[in-house]
Structures are given as structure tokens and as C-alpha cells.
Motif scaffolding. Structure first.
Motif, PDB file in Angstrom:
ATOM      1  N   LEU A 102       0.838  -1.188   0.112  1.00 14.38           N
ATOM      2  CA  LEU A 102       0.038   0.068   0.101  1.00 14.38           C
ATOM      3  C   LEU A 102       0.655   0.908  -0.123  1.00 14.38           C
ATOM      4  N   ASP A 103       1.714   1.245   0.709  1.00 16.07           N
ATOM      5  CA  ASP A 103       2.687   2.474   0.757  1.00 16.07           C
ATOM      6  C   ASP A 103       3.546   2.652  -0.495  1.00 16.07           C
ATOM      7  N   ASP A 104       3.649   1.514  -1.243  1.00 16.63           N
ATOM      8  CA  ASP A 104       4.516   1.480  -2.570  1.00 16.63           C
ATOM      9  C   ASP A 104       3.569   2.468  -3.558  1.00 16.63           C
ATOM     10  N   VAL A 105       2.281   1.983  -3.744  1.00 14.04           N
ATOM     11  CA  VAL A 105       1.310   2.777  -4.370  1.00 14.04           C
ATOM     12  C   VAL A 105       1.296   4.197  -4.116  1.00 14.04           C
ATOM     13  N   LEU A 106       1.262   4.492  -2.569  1.00 10.34           N
ATOM     14  CA  LEU A 106       1.078   5.801  -2.317  1.00 10.34           C
ATOM     15  C   LEU A 106       2.350   6.810  -2.675  1.00 10.34           C
ATOM     16  N   ARG A 107       3.511   6.092  -2.502  1.00 15.45           N
ATOM     17  CA  ARG A 107       4.796   6.603  -2.810  1.00 15.45           C
ATOM     18  C   ARG A 107       4.791   7.244  -4.278  1.00 15.45           C
ATOM     19  N   LEU A 108       4.427   6.203  -5.130  1.00 15.60           N
ATOM     20  CA  LEU A 108       4.319   6.495  -6.637  1.00 15.60           C
ATOM     21  C   LEU A 108       3.592   7.634  -6.905  1.00 15.60           C
ATOM     22  N   HIS A 109       2.274   7.725  -6.220  1.00 19.12           N
ATOM     23  CA  HIS A 109       1.466   8.749  -6.560  1.00 19.12           C
ATOM     24  C   HIS A 109       1.542  10.021  -5.610  1.00 19.12           C
ATOM     25  N   ARG A 110       2.928  10.145  -4.835  1.00 17.14           N
ATOM     26  CA  ARG A 110       3.275  11.201  -4.143  1.00 17.14           C
ATOM     27  C   ARG A 110       2.263  11.562  -3.166  1.00 17.14           C
ATOM     28  N   HIS A 111       1.508  10.755  -2.384  1.00 16.98           N
ATOM     29  CA  HIS A 111       0.766  11.210  -1.389  1.00 16.98           C
ATOM     30  C   HIS A 111       1.554  11.660  -0.112  1.00 16.98           C
ATOM     31  N   ARG A 114       1.475   8.957   3.750  1.00 16.24           N
ATOM     32  CA  ARG A 114       1.463   7.883   3.563  1.00 16.24           C
ATOM     33  C   ARG A 114       1.008   6.848   4.592  1.00 16.24           C
ATOM     34  N   ALA A 115       1.581   7.118   5.852  1.00 19.29           N
ATOM     35  CA  ALA A 115       1.438   6.249   6.941  1.00 19.29           C
ATOM     36  C   ALA A 115       0.088   6.358   7.352  1.00 19.29           C
ATOM     37  N   ALA A 116      -0.531   7.616   7.332  1.00 20.19           N
ATOM     38  CA  ALA A 116      -2.003   7.741   7.888  1.00 20.19           C
ATOM     39  C   ALA A 116      -3.020   7.013   6.827  1.00 20.19           C
ATOM     40  N   ARG A 117      -2.412   7.332   5.548  1.00 22.29           N
ATOM     41  CA  ARG A 117      -3.638   6.734   4.508  1.00 22.29           C
ATOM     42  C   ARG A 117      -3.522   5.200   4.498  1.00 22.29           C
ATOM     43  N   VAL A 118      -2.321   4.647   4.812  1.00 18.78           N
ATOM     44  CA  VAL A 118      -2.298   3.119   4.834  1.00 18.78           C
ATOM     45  C   VAL A 118      -3.214   2.644   5.950  1.00 18.78           C
ATOM     46  N   THR A 119      -3.028   3.357   7.045  1.00 17.03           N
ATOM     47  CA  THR A 119      -3.801   2.812   8.254  1.00 17.03           C
ATOM     48  C   THR A 119      -5.318   2.959   8.029  1.00 17.03           C
ATOM     49  N   GLU A 120      -5.656   4.207   7.042  1.00 21.25           N
ATOM     50  CA  GLU A 120      -7.185   4.430   6.747  1.00 21.25           C
ATOM     51  C   GLU A 120      -7.739   3.192   5.934  1.00 21.25           C
ATOM     52  N   LEU A 121      -6.739   2.887   5.098  1.00 20.91           N
ATOM     53  CA  LEU A 121      -7.120   1.921   4.077  1.00 20.91           C
ATOM     54  C   LEU A 121      -7.288   0.370   4.401  1.00 20.91           C
ATOM     55  N   LEU A 122      -6.422  -0.070   5.394  1.00 19.23           N
ATOM     56  CA  LEU A 122      -6.482  -1.303   6.149  1.00 19.23           C
ATOM     57  C   LEU A 122      -7.688  -1.242   6.916  1.00 19.23           C
ATOM     58  N   ASP A 123      -8.134  -0.104   7.486  1.00 21.91           N
ATOM     59  CA  ASP A 123      -9.399  -0.022   8.269  1.00 21.91           C
ATOM     60  C   ASP A 123     -10.545  -0.323   7.596  1.00 21.91           C
ATOM     61  N   ALA A 150      -8.056  -2.646  -0.932  1.00 16.01           N
ATOM     62  CA  ALA A 150      -7.297  -1.535  -0.292  1.00 16.01           C
ATOM     63  C   ALA A 150      -6.161  -1.042  -1.296  1.00 16.01           C
ATOM     64  N   ARG A 151      -5.315  -1.882  -1.808  1.00 15.64           N
ATOM     65  CA  ARG A 151      -4.453  -1.279  -3.120  1.00 15.64           C
ATOM     66  C   ARG A 151      -5.034  -0.436  -4.267  1.00 15.64           C
ATOM     67  N   ALA A 152      -6.333  -1.045  -4.591  1.00 20.58           N
ATOM     68  CA  ALA A 152      -7.119  -0.458  -5.643  1.00 20.58           C
ATOM     69  C   ALA A 152      -7.602   0.935  -5.239  1.00 20.58           C
ATOM     70  N   LEU A 153      -7.858   1.101  -3.959  1.00 16.48           N
ATOM     71  CA  LEU A 153      -8.504   2.204  -3.474  1.00 16.48           C
ATOM     72  C   LEU A 153      -7.557   3.424  -2.790  1.00 16.48           C
ATOM     73  N   ALA A 154      -6.353   2.872  -3.006  1.00 15.44           N
ATOM     74  CA  ALA A 154      -5.196   3.816  -2.339  1.00 15.44           C
ATOM     75  C   ALA A 154      -5.372   5.097  -2.712  1.00 15.44           C
ATOM     76  N   VAL A 155      -5.512   5.416  -4.115  1.00 15.23           N
ATOM     77  CA  VAL A 155      -5.089   6.764  -4.875  1.00 15.23           C
ATOM     78  C   VAL A 155      -6.815   7.325  -4.819  1.00 15.23           C
ATOM     79  N   GLU A 156      -7.607   6.750  -4.342  1.00 19.29           N
ATOM     80  CA  GLU A 156      -8.809   7.278  -4.426  1.00 19.29           C
ATOM     81  C   GLU A 156      -9.577   7.272  -5.810  1.00 19.29           C
ATOM     82  N   PRO A 157      -9.790   6.327  -6.520  1.00 25.19           N
ATOM     83  CA  PRO A 157     -10.179   6.295  -7.770  1.00 25.19           C
ATOM     84  C   PRO A 157     -11.570   6.683  -7.958  1.00 25.19           C
ATOM     85  N   ASP A 158     -12.029   7.241  -9.161  1.00 26.55           N
ATOM     86  CA  ASP A 158     -13.302   7.564  -9.445  1.00 26.55           C
ATOM     87  C   ASP A 158     -14.190   6.354  -9.581  1.00 26.55           C
TER      88      ASP A 158
END
Length: 263
Positions: A102-111, A114-123, A150-158
Motif C-alpha cells: 500500500l505504501d508503494d502505491v502511495l509513494r508512486l502517486h506522491r501522497h 502515506r502512513a496515515a493513509r495506509v492505516t485508513e485503508l487497512l481499517d 485496499a490497494r485499488a482504493l489507495a489513490v481514491e479512484p473515481d
């Protein structure tokens, strides 16, 4: 009238002499959920692959929020539309823990966090610290599919496309994953395109459905209407093919022969 979240017009795709998808059109509003239903060879998976840019249509157009998907950059397309496959191993790196994936996807998209978003996705998908620290092979099938979601949702797709995403799971795990998806749809307003051969599963998550047969839409409408009063023989065949009390394989074979003769 507001711009549809997803607007597909005149989509066509052929492979040699085989017509996989022919003149497919539909729209999806924000927060909407559409089922693409049919057996193998119906064109539903080819459609899913065109929606995420893995296949280029021969003709037709895909718009996300009014913008052509084909003109977008790779990262922009990933931000617009994500997919969850039947086999979660297709999207999960076996070398990485779920948290790292999950962190890898967020890093690619320059979130920015990242740590807070990973926790949110897992939850969001109901995975805890143990699952987050595990690699895909250390999880159950249902847990792996939740991680893929969770991985698909990481970048908040439409739009989230689900290609037979629960068909490999047993019934109880299917229900858990479908509940997760229903909650996510309600909480985020994401648009969902749910690809499946099973109308009963589609019924749980979708408002309406298109029934595809040999690349052509043979019936479309509200899911309850399709299930209770199907108009096309192919839709009736799909419904009859689901095992139930009094189910007769011989009757299904007879219906299929009659449909083939009609075609």
C-alpha cells in the motif's frame, strides 16, 4: 443534467474475426453500481480491460468525469479507474507485506501522508496489524482480496472495476467481501462496475445490470427487474443456471441448445 462519472459510448473490440465487444454504451453516475453480466466469451472481461486501459478499443470512447480516458497519462488513468481481479496475486507483489504494498502505491502517486493513509485503508477493508505485516501467501483468500481492494482504493479512484472479484471465494467469504464493497461505496461515493457471471452476486451490490452475450447487450435494466421478469432467453438461461431447489441440468442444456439454434 450533471456529467456522468463514467460515460461509455459505442465501444467495439475485435480480435481477428472474433467480435469481442460490439457497440457497447452505458453511463454510471457518481456512487452508482453497474453489473456487467455474462458467461465466458460474453465480452465482459474485455470491456473491463478497456475501461482501465489494458486494451485499446477499435472504436468508441470512454469518458471519466467528461474527460477522455485514452488521452490521460498513465498515472492519471490509474487515478481515474482501478481494477480488482479475480486472483489478487495479479495485483499484490508476493515479496512485499501488505503495508509495504500500500505504501508503494502511495509513494508512486506522491501522497502527502502515506502512513496515515495506509492505516485508513487497512481499517476500511477490515484488516488489522497482523494482516498488514504479512505477505500475500500468509493470508487467507478473503484477506488477500481485501488487501487487493485496499490497494485499488489507495489513490481514491473515481471508478472501481471488479472483474469476477469474489467468484473464487466460498460463499461466506464472498458475503464478507461484498459487505466491505457495499460499505465503501456508501461511504465514499465511488462508482463501481461489477463484472460477473452470477446475477445473484450482482444483485447484492448493483442497482442495474447489462447482460452481455457474444459481445452484444441483449438486456439491460434495474437488477430486480432483470431477476424477476427477464425478457431475453439468454438472461433466463443465466438465472436458471444457478443451482436451486428443483434445479435440472437437463433443462439447462435444453435451454442452451434452443438459444444456440436461435443464434
Amino acid at each position: 443534467m450533471s456529467t456522468p462519472l463514467l460515460d461509455v459510448t459505442g465501444l467495439c473490440k475485435t480480435y481477428g474475426t472474433n467480435v469481442a465487444v460490439s457497440d457497447l454504451s452505458f453511463t454510471l453516475p457518481a456512487g452508482g453500481s453497474l453489473g456487467l453480466v455474462g458467461e465466458s466469451g460474453s465480452g465482459k472481461t474485455t470491456t473491463a480491460r478497456m475501461l482501465i486501459g489494458l486494451e485499446r478499443p477499435d472504436r468508441g470512447q470512454i469518458l471519466v468525469k467528461g474527460e477522455p480516458l485514452a488521452a490521460a497519462s498513465r498515472l492519471a488513468r490509474a487515478k481515474a479507474v482501478q481494477i480488482v481481479f479475480q486472483d489478487p496475486y495479479l495485483s499484490l507483489d508476493p515479496r512485499l507485506t501488505i503495508r509495504a504494498a500500500l505504501d508503494d502505491v502511495l509513494r508512486l502517486h506522491r501522497h502527502p501522508d502515506r502512513a496515515a493513509r495506509v492505516t485508513e485503508l487497512l481499517d476500511q477493508v477490515g484488516l488489522g496489524a497482523r494482516e498488514a505485516a504479512a505477505k500475500p501467501r500468509g493470508l487467507s483468500g478473503g484477506q488477500r482480496q481485501r488487501a487487493a481492494i485496499a490497494r485499488a482504493l489507495a489513490v481514491e479512484p473515481d471508478v472501481l472495476v471488479l472483474d469476477e472479484a469474489v467468484s473464487a471465494l466460498d460463499v461466506s467469504i464472498q458475503a464478507q467481501v461484498l459487505n466491505v464493497l457495499a460499505d465503501i461505496r456508501r461511504e465514499t461515493g465511488i462508482g463501481i462496475v461489477f463484472v460477473s457471471h452470477d446475477l445473484a452476486v450482482v444483485r447484492y451490490l448493483c442497482d442495474e445490470a447489462l447482460v452481455l452475450h457474444r459481445g452484444v447487450v441483449v438486456e439491460r435494466g434495474a437488477i430486480e427487474a432483470l431477476l424477476t421478469d427477464p425478457q431475453d432467453p439468454y438472461t433466463r438461461l443465466l438465472i436458471s443456471s444457478v443451482p436451486h431447489a428443483g434445479w435440472s441440468p437437463e433443462e439447462i442444456s435444453e435451454q442452451r441448445r434452443a438459444l444456440q439454434q436461435r443464434s
